[in-house]
Design a protein around this motif. Structure first.
Motif: not given
Length: 491
Positions: A107-112, A126-130
């Motif tokens: 699985t790949y997730e783009k985010g911090s 990127e949209d602020g959702k966690t």
């Protein structure tokens, strides 16, 4: 909460390699990348700089035949962009296809990614959702970024790091490079070879590439100067600032003399720093070392289920090393017991002019450690392939123990196709084999690797050209207790 066998933080070369290796063990893997898959290795590092280097050397070759030839900057930039696009597309498509397989291991997730504890990570999109995810193991591969001196204001337009080279809209009329290590010398090579930029290189030491042998540095310096570059030897930077759209810098030399110069651009190349901030290391109790990078013992941090690989360790900041570390870490997690990684005999390439390849110890390192050794050195002018290519600048150098076993301690090749010539000897070092089999092989002719064969023949006292006759092209000497003595025969 989704749970994985392994979560990898960072989608650069190290993280990508680690994730792929975990799939081999049938493990459920999550790869998190906050920006772009491939990391600096694709966008601001190896791929872009080496694509530029290849084009620069082609340009230099054309200019040998057509002195007034000028490279088109837009065409040059297009070639680099195409290389980046090809590699990026390749990697991204690979991940998408993996993600779509019926047996979903990847699985790949783009985010911090932010570590909440030793098994839990929060991902911020990127949209602020966690969202929070957990794993049995974590691999940190967050990479590094260029180091910026405190007294220099880098705007990535006039004063740039390697990240800012892509912002150039034309080849600068002049450029100063701060830092005479590998990366600084590579960019000095690239811009001087392109023929439109007057390059200055600030070298605090007495010579460039201070970690390498003097003969290596001498060939590289000579060729830089032949391309019109100027090396500020023994110079310390007092200040650097942007004035009226140009870069002004002041140097102080060892004799106290100062000099002020103005150039179009400045490139800062003084090392890299690990990306350890704002990823929650403290929440899991992960320690840093004295260099500010993540402490590790053979890729394992002080927290038993958290591992680390690549530039974030700053052990050796090379793509091949980072990939190897990540794969090793994953084997330690899921595979059989393996012996620790060794950093002693890493094959490296310096993309200079001419190319430099190395493995094992340098001659100056052997002298510093007072290791008795023999050295054989063969000039490129006696290699048939180099003669055919009309590229006879360079040499082969092999360093062996000063005994009958003549175990290889290290090798340096400076010249065309240097990287192709190094691997045979690297294998001998890795497997602790003797030199006779490689010396007796039928190497292709004409080839650069014949130079390696002839060096080994010199060690065995059966070379075609005799070093005691061709003294300006072939050299043999033994070094002991800091004294190096030429020898007529090696047996």
């Amino acid at each position: 909460m989704e749970h994985y066998d392994l979560i990898v933080i960072g989608g650069g070369p190290s993280g990508y390699a680690g994730a792929m290796r975990a799939i081999d063990f049938g493990k459920k893997v999550l790869l998190i990348e906050k920006r772009r898959i491939g990391g600096a290795g694709v966008y601001d590092g190896v791929l872009t700089s080496k694509t530029l280097w290849e084009q620069a050397l082609k340009t230099a070759s054309i200019r040998e035949m057509i002195p007034d030839y000028e490279v088109n900057f837009e065409s040059l930039k297009k070639i680099v962009d195409e290389a980046v696009y090809e590699r990026k597309t390749q990697m991204t498509l690979h991940l998408k296809l993996l993600d779509s397989l019926s047996k979903k291991l990847f699985t790949y997730e783009k985010g911090s990614a932010y570590i909440l504890d030793k098994k839990t990570i929060r991902i911020t999109k990127e949209d602020g959702k966690t969202k929070e995810v957990s794993a049995d193991n974590i691999l940190i591969a967050t990479g590094s970024r260029p180091r910026i001196p405190n007294n220099i204001e880098v705007d990535e337009q006039h004063i740039v790091t390697s990240d800012g080279i892509k912002n150039f809209t034309s080849l600068p009329e002049s450029m100063v490079v701060l830092g005479a290590g590998v990366i600084g010398c590579e960019f000095a090579t690239i811009f001087s070879a392109l023929g439109k930029t007057k390059v200055f290189l600030i070298d605090k030491a007495d010579r460039i590439l201070p970690f390498e042998d003097e003969d290596v540095a001498e060939v590289v310096t000579t060729n830089l100067e032949l391309q019109g570059a100027k090396v500020h030897h023994g110079a310390s930077l007092k200040r650097m600032e942007i004035k009226n759209g140009k870069v002004e810098y002041e140097l102080e030399y060892k004799d106290g003399k100062t000099e002020v110069l103005t150039v179009s651009k400045a490139l800062i190349s003084v090392g890299r720093v690990p990306n350890v901030e704002n990823i929650g290391l403290e929440n899991a109790g992960v320690k840093l070392n004295e260099r500010g990078s993540i402490w590790d013992d053979d890729t394992q941090t002080n927290i038993s289920n958290i591992y680390v690989a690549g530039d974030v360790t700053t052990e050796v900041a090379l793509v091949n090393v980072g990939e190897r570390e990540a794969r090793h870490a994953v084997v330690r997690m899921f595979g059989p017991t393996v012996k620790p990684l060794s950093y002693k005999n890493i094959s490296t390439i310096m993309f200079l002019n001419p190319e430099v390849a190395s493995v094992g110890m340098s001659e100056q390192e052997c002298v510093a450690k007072n290791i008795p050794h023999k050295v054989v050195k063969l000039d490129y002018t006696v290699n048939a392939r180099a003669i055919a290519m009309r590229k006879t600048t360079g040499f082969f150098k092999i360093i062996v123990t000063n005994d009958n076993g003549m175990r290889i301690l290290g090798m340096r090749v400076v010249g065309e196709h240097a990287s192709s010539a190094i691997q045979g000897v690297a294998y001998l070092i890795h497997t602790n084999q003797g030199i006779r089999d490689l010396a007796d092989m039928m190497h292709p002719h004409p080839s650069i690797t014949e130079g390696v064969q002839e060096c080994l023949r010199m060690l065995l006292n059966k070379s075609i050209y005799k070093p005691y006759v061709f003294k300006d092209r072939l050299k043999c000497y033994v070094c002991e207790n800091g004294v190096c003595t030429p020898i007529e025969s090696l047996v």
